[in-house]
Write an enzyme that holds these catalytic residues in place. Structure first.
Site, PDB file in Angstrom:
ATOM      1  N   LYS A  27     -15.782  -6.363  71.134  1.00 13.51           N
ATOM      2  CA  LYS A  27     -15.549  -7.510  72.069  1.00 13.51           C
ATOM      3  C   LYS A  27     -16.852  -8.094  72.493  1.00 13.51           C
ATOM      4  CE  LYS A  27     -10.631  -6.169  72.816  1.00 13.51           C
ATOM      5  NZ  LYS A  27      -9.823  -5.981  73.790  1.00 13.51           N
ATOM      6  N   TYR A  49      -4.204 -13.515  69.351  1.00 13.09           N
ATOM      7  CA  TYR A  49      -3.637 -12.740  70.344  1.00 13.09           C
ATOM      8  C   TYR A  49      -2.097 -13.411  70.710  1.00 13.09           C
ATOM      9  CZ  TYR A  49      -7.053  -9.498  71.682  1.00 13.09           C
ATOM     10  OH  TYR A  49      -8.093  -8.504  71.522  1.00 13.09           O
ATOM     11  N   PHE A  84      -1.587 -11.693  81.423  1.00 11.04           N
ATOM     12  CA  PHE A  84      -3.157 -11.770  81.349  1.00 11.04           C
ATOM     13  C   PHE A  84      -3.651 -12.626  79.810  1.00 11.04           C
ATOM     14  CE2 PHE A  84      -1.434  -7.894  79.465  1.00 11.04           C
ATOM     15  CZ  PHE A  84      -2.077  -8.053  78.135  1.00 11.04           C
ATOM     16  N   ARG A 105      -7.767   4.204  66.445  1.00 14.65           N
ATOM     17  CA  ARG A 105      -7.362   4.255  67.946  1.00 14.65           C
ATOM     18  C   ARG A 105      -7.730   5.196  68.758  1.00 14.65           C
ATOM     19  NH1 ARG A 105      -4.121  -0.249  68.806  1.00 14.65           N
ATOM     20  NH2 ARG A 105      -3.079   0.782  70.842  1.00 14.65           N
ATOM     21  N   ASN A 150     -12.916  -4.283  77.577  1.00 13.55           N
ATOM     22  CA  ASN A 150     -12.783  -3.003  77.102  1.00 13.55           C
ATOM     23  C   ASN A 150     -13.349  -2.685  75.676  1.00 13.55           C
ATOM     24  OD1 ASN A 150     -10.801  -4.060  75.620  1.00 13.55           O
ATOM     25  ND2 ASN A 150      -8.973  -2.733  76.351  1.00 13.55           N
ATOM     26  N   HIS A 196     -11.188  -3.786  69.978  1.00 12.05           N
ATOM     27  CA  HIS A 196      -9.660  -3.766  69.388  1.00 12.05           C
ATOM     28  C   HIS A 196      -9.623  -3.122  68.153  1.00 12.05           C
ATOM     29  CE1 HIS A 196      -6.388  -6.011  68.188  1.00 12.05           C
ATOM     30  NE2 HIS A 196      -6.646  -6.153  67.070  1.00 12.05           N
ATOM     31  N   GLU A 233      -3.879  -9.140  60.867  1.00 14.65           N
ATOM     32  CA  GLU A 233      -5.152  -9.274  61.532  1.00 14.65           C
ATOM     33  C   GLU A 233      -6.304  -9.174  60.558  1.00 14.65           C
ATOM     34  OE1 GLU A 233      -3.663  -7.137  65.775  1.00 14.65           O
ATOM     35  OE2 GLU A 233      -5.322  -6.119  64.411  1.00 14.65           O
TER      36      GLU A 233
END
Ligand code: GTP
Ligand code: MG
Length: 138
Positions: free
Chosen positions: A9, A49, A57, A85, A112, A115, A126
């Protein structure tokens, strides 16, 4: 062998952490089989998203994701989705395990650093959102 979609990110690319993060995936046995640096538009972030469009958010998330470069990747390995993950750690860095990417590098629950897809169906969607089949070299 499984494939997952991963994204580094803008908070991480801004701090020049691309190599450090990729090394963590590689050290854990995941192989980078596709990789591209992209500064996505707000529209692209909203499309990517879309599942979160009703969350409070959503605006903050899509503005952040289009605020700077990201690195989109396909990672391949045994149980790549779950493995990725684990290496990322919990969404909120204050809840992430020691040694995870988010514990080490994430700045907040929103910014964060990484992703990763959460299931085989979302991984396939994705990957297809950012890559053509010929971009992936196993
Ligand atoms: P991803 O791998 O990014 O999908 O993370 P995740 O599966 O751990 O989290 P989730 O799918 O629930 O949320 C997607 C992303 O939305 C997160 O990674 C965060 O960047 C962002 N997000 C989630 N909760 C919040 C929040 O409360 N505030 C803000 N600003 N962003 C959030
Ligand atoms: Mg998610």
């Amino acid at each position: 062998i499984e494939r997952t979609f991963s994204m580094i990110k803008p908070d991480a690319t801004r701090r020049n952490l691309t190599g450090a993060i990729i090394k963590m995936f590689e050290d854990a046995g995941l192989k980078v089989v596709a990789s591209r640096r992209v500064h996505m538009s707000l529209r692209e972030a909203e499309g990517f998203y879309a599942v979160h469009k009703d969350r409070p958010f959503f605006g903050e998330l899509t503005e952040f994701m289009s605020s700077g470069p990201t690195v989109v990747q396909v990672l391949e390995g045994e149980n790549a989705i779950a493995r990725n993950r684990e290496i990322m750690g919990a969404t909120n860095p204050s809840e992430a395990e020691d040694g995870t990417i988010r514990k080490l590098y994430a700045e907040s629950i929103g910014e964060n650093s990484v992703h990763g897809s959460d299931a085989p169906e979302t991984a396939a969607e994705e990957i297809a959102y950012w890559f053509a089949g010929t971009d992936i070299v196993g």
